[in-house]
Enzyme design. Structure first.
Site, mmCIF file in Angstrom:
data_model
loop_
_atom_site.group_PDB
_atom_site.id
_atom_site.type_symbol
_atom_site.label_atom_id
_atom_site.label_comp_id
_atom_site.label_asym_id
_atom_site.label_seq_id
_atom_site.Cartn_x
_atom_site.Cartn_y
_atom_site.Cartn_z
ATOM 1 N N GLN A 176 0.745 -1.160 -0.042
ATOM 2 C CA GLN A 176 -0.114 0.327 -0.143
ATOM 3 C C GLN A 176 0.818 1.067 0.208
ATOM 4 O O GLN A 176 2.240 1.484 0.796
ATOM 5 C CB GLN A 176 -1.173 -0.097 1.258
ATOM 6 C CG GLN A 176 -0.286 -0.287 2.471
ATOM 7 C CD GLN A 176 -0.975 0.082 3.858
ATOM 8 O OE1 GLN A 176 -2.672 -0.478 3.694
ATOM 9 N NE2 GLN A 176 -0.868 -0.193 5.016
ATOM 10 N N HIS B 289 1.082 -4.522 3.390
ATOM 11 C CA HIS B 289 -0.056 -4.960 3.461
ATOM 12 C C HIS B 289 -0.762 -6.455 4.489
ATOM 13 O O HIS B 289 -0.778 -6.415 5.002
ATOM 14 C CB HIS B 289 -1.528 -4.468 2.727
ATOM 15 C CG HIS B 289 -2.648 -4.383 3.542
ATOM 16 N ND1 HIS B 289 -4.394 -4.077 3.068
ATOM 17 C CD2 HIS B 289 -2.882 -5.403 4.412
ATOM 18 C CE1 HIS B 289 -5.404 -4.159 3.810
ATOM 19 N NE2 HIS B 289 -4.130 -5.005 4.817
ATOM 20 N N PHE C 299 -1.876 -4.941 13.633
ATOM 21 C CA PHE C 299 -1.512 -5.406 12.325
ATOM 22 C C PHE C 299 -1.327 -6.584 12.299
ATOM 23 O O PHE C 299 -1.537 -6.940 10.732
ATOM 24 C CB PHE C 299 -0.928 -3.599 11.711
ATOM 25 C CG PHE C 299 -0.970 -3.955 10.209
ATOM 26 C CD1 PHE C 299 -1.983 -4.776 9.192
ATOM 27 C CD2 PHE C 299 -0.319 -3.287 9.311
ATOM 28 C CE1 PHE C 299 -2.166 -4.412 7.730
ATOM 29 C CE2 PHE C 299 0.299 -2.965 7.812
ATOM 30 C CZ PHE C 299 -1.113 -4.286 7.798
ATOM 31 N N HIS D 73 -3.658 -9.879 13.324
ATOM 32 C CA HIS D 73 -4.916 -9.308 11.595
ATOM 33 C C HIS D 73 -4.292 -10.273 10.848
ATOM 34 O O HIS D 73 -4.900 -11.213 10.915
ATOM 35 C CB HIS D 73 -5.598 -8.610 11.514
ATOM 36 C CG HIS D 73 -6.625 -7.985 10.186
ATOM 37 N ND1 HIS D 73 -7.322 -8.397 11.040
ATOM 38 C CD2 HIS D 73 -6.219 -7.889 9.645
ATOM 39 C CE1 HIS D 73 -8.670 -8.252 9.800
ATOM 40 N NE2 HIS D 73 -7.874 -8.571 8.760
ATOM 41 N N GLU D 74 -3.361 -10.013 10.329
ATOM 42 C CA GLU D 74 -3.051 -10.272 8.673
ATOM 43 C C GLU D 74 -2.118 -11.712 9.456
ATOM 44 O O GLU D 74 -2.632 -12.323 8.316
ATOM 45 C CB GLU D 74 -1.523 -9.690 8.221
ATOM 46 C CG GLU D 74 -1.857 -8.217 7.625
ATOM 47 C CD GLU D 74 -2.720 -8.701 6.689
ATOM 48 O OE1 GLU D 74 -2.905 -9.069 5.813
ATOM 49 O OE2 GLU D 74 -3.756 -8.074 6.901
ATOM 50 N N LYS E 201 -6.438 -13.881 10.265
ATOM 51 C CA LYS E 201 -6.904 -13.434 8.599
ATOM 52 C C LYS E 201 -6.043 -14.887 7.670
ATOM 53 O O LYS E 201 -7.169 -15.492 7.321
ATOM 54 C CB LYS E 201 -7.436 -12.954 8.852
ATOM 55 C CG LYS E 201 -8.313 -12.331 7.382
ATOM 56 C CD LYS E 201 -8.776 -10.683 6.904
ATOM 57 C CE LYS E 201 -10.249 -11.243 5.854
ATOM 58 N NZ LYS E 201 -10.615 -10.148 5.258
ATOM 59 N N HIS E 202 -4.927 -14.204 6.945
ATOM 60 C CA HIS E 202 -5.050 -15.076 6.315
ATOM 61 C C HIS E 202 -3.180 -15.815 6.212
ATOM 62 O O HIS E 202 -3.273 -16.697 5.759
ATOM 63 C CB HIS E 202 -3.513 -13.200 5.230
ATOM 64 C CG HIS E 202 -5.147 -12.962 4.940
ATOM 65 N ND1 HIS E 202 -5.535 -13.222 4.201
ATOM 66 C CD2 HIS E 202 -5.751 -11.594 5.542
ATOM 67 C CE1 HIS E 202 -6.989 -11.497 3.892
ATOM 68 N NE2 HIS E 202 -5.999 -10.946 4.758
#
Ligand SMILES: *[C@@H]1O[C@H](CO)[C@@H](O)[C@H](O)[C@H]1NC(C)=O
Length: 229
Positions: free
Chosen positions: A37, A64, A114, A117-118, A121-122
């Site tokens: 990003q 990101h 951050f 979360h990455e 989730k991924h």
């Protein structure tokens, strides 16, 4: 004797089927998007941004995430709640994370939210290929292999608030890297379409870049702003 060998056969069939199911569930994706990003476009929106506790990030693209995706365009998410983000597993990467994967979320923080979360989730959806440390170190390594900002600058595309043609932006990155990127735009606070995120594709073992099997949806204007940061 007959019955017993039938049972053994059944057991073997069951185990084979079972391991096939486990195997296919453990890698439910076909490739990755490496998404970077532009901080200027994150910050000049209506919502705004907060610089991390470590200070204003460099005027460069930041990671990101590294997102497992399927060839049909869908993607798995939140795949293993039993393996949550553990910052102690990447303590040796903190300095590089702060410069190449900075958070811009509010309120100002150290980035762990951050990154967590990455991973949750991924990252958990690719844990058959990359453990937590490898997930982050691989994304950092891939980022260094293609210098997006340099690719744009060497074609005269500068982060100066001017507008540039979307196809010139794609051509600059394709020319420098050999791979066609996907460009995602957002709107600045006055509603101008601007260069927000750049997607490149990575093979399913995360060993290198590939041409994207499928692109996300969404569209930019044919000419987009590249804001300063
Ligand atoms: C940007 O604004 C346009 C209309 O002004 C809208 O259609 C579009 O969805 C917006 N894009 C984003 C990413 O918010």
């Amino acid at each position: 004797m007959k019955i017993q060998s039938n049972n053994v056969l059944l057991l073997i069939q069951f185990l084979t089927l079972h391991s096939l199911i486990v195997l296919s569930a453990s890698q439910d994706f076909d490739f990755f998007y490496l998404v970077q990003q532009w901080p200027g476009s994150y910050c000049d929106t209506q919502q705004g941004c907060c610089y991390p506790k470590t200070g204003k990030p460099a005027a460069n693209f930041g990671i990101h995430g590294l997102w497992p995706n399927r060839n049909d365009g869908s993607y798995p998410s939140n795949c293993d709640s039993s393996n949550p983000f553990d910052a102690s597993k990447i303590s040796d990467l903190t300095n590089q994370m702060q410069s190449d994967w900075p958070t811009l979320a509010c309120p100002s923080n150290d980035g762990l939210t951050f990154w967590g979360h990455e991973w949750d989730k991924h990252g958990t959806c690719s844990e058959s290929v990359l453990d937590q440390h490898a997930y982050f170190s691989t994304a950092l390594k891939l980022k260094t292999q293609i210098d997006l900002l340099n690719a744009l600058q060497s074609e005269g595309i500068q982060a100066n608030g001017e507008k540039y043609s979307l196809s010139d932006i794609k051509d600059a990155i394709k020319g420098a890297s050999g791979y066609t990127p996907w460009i995602e735009c957002n709107n600045d606070s006055s509603g101008n379409s601007q260069l927000y995120q750049i997607y490149l594709c990575v093979d399913s073992s995360a060993s290198g870049f590939i041409e994207c099997p499928v692109f996300p949806h969404g569209s930019c204007a044919s000419s987009v702003e590249f804001p300063s940061f």
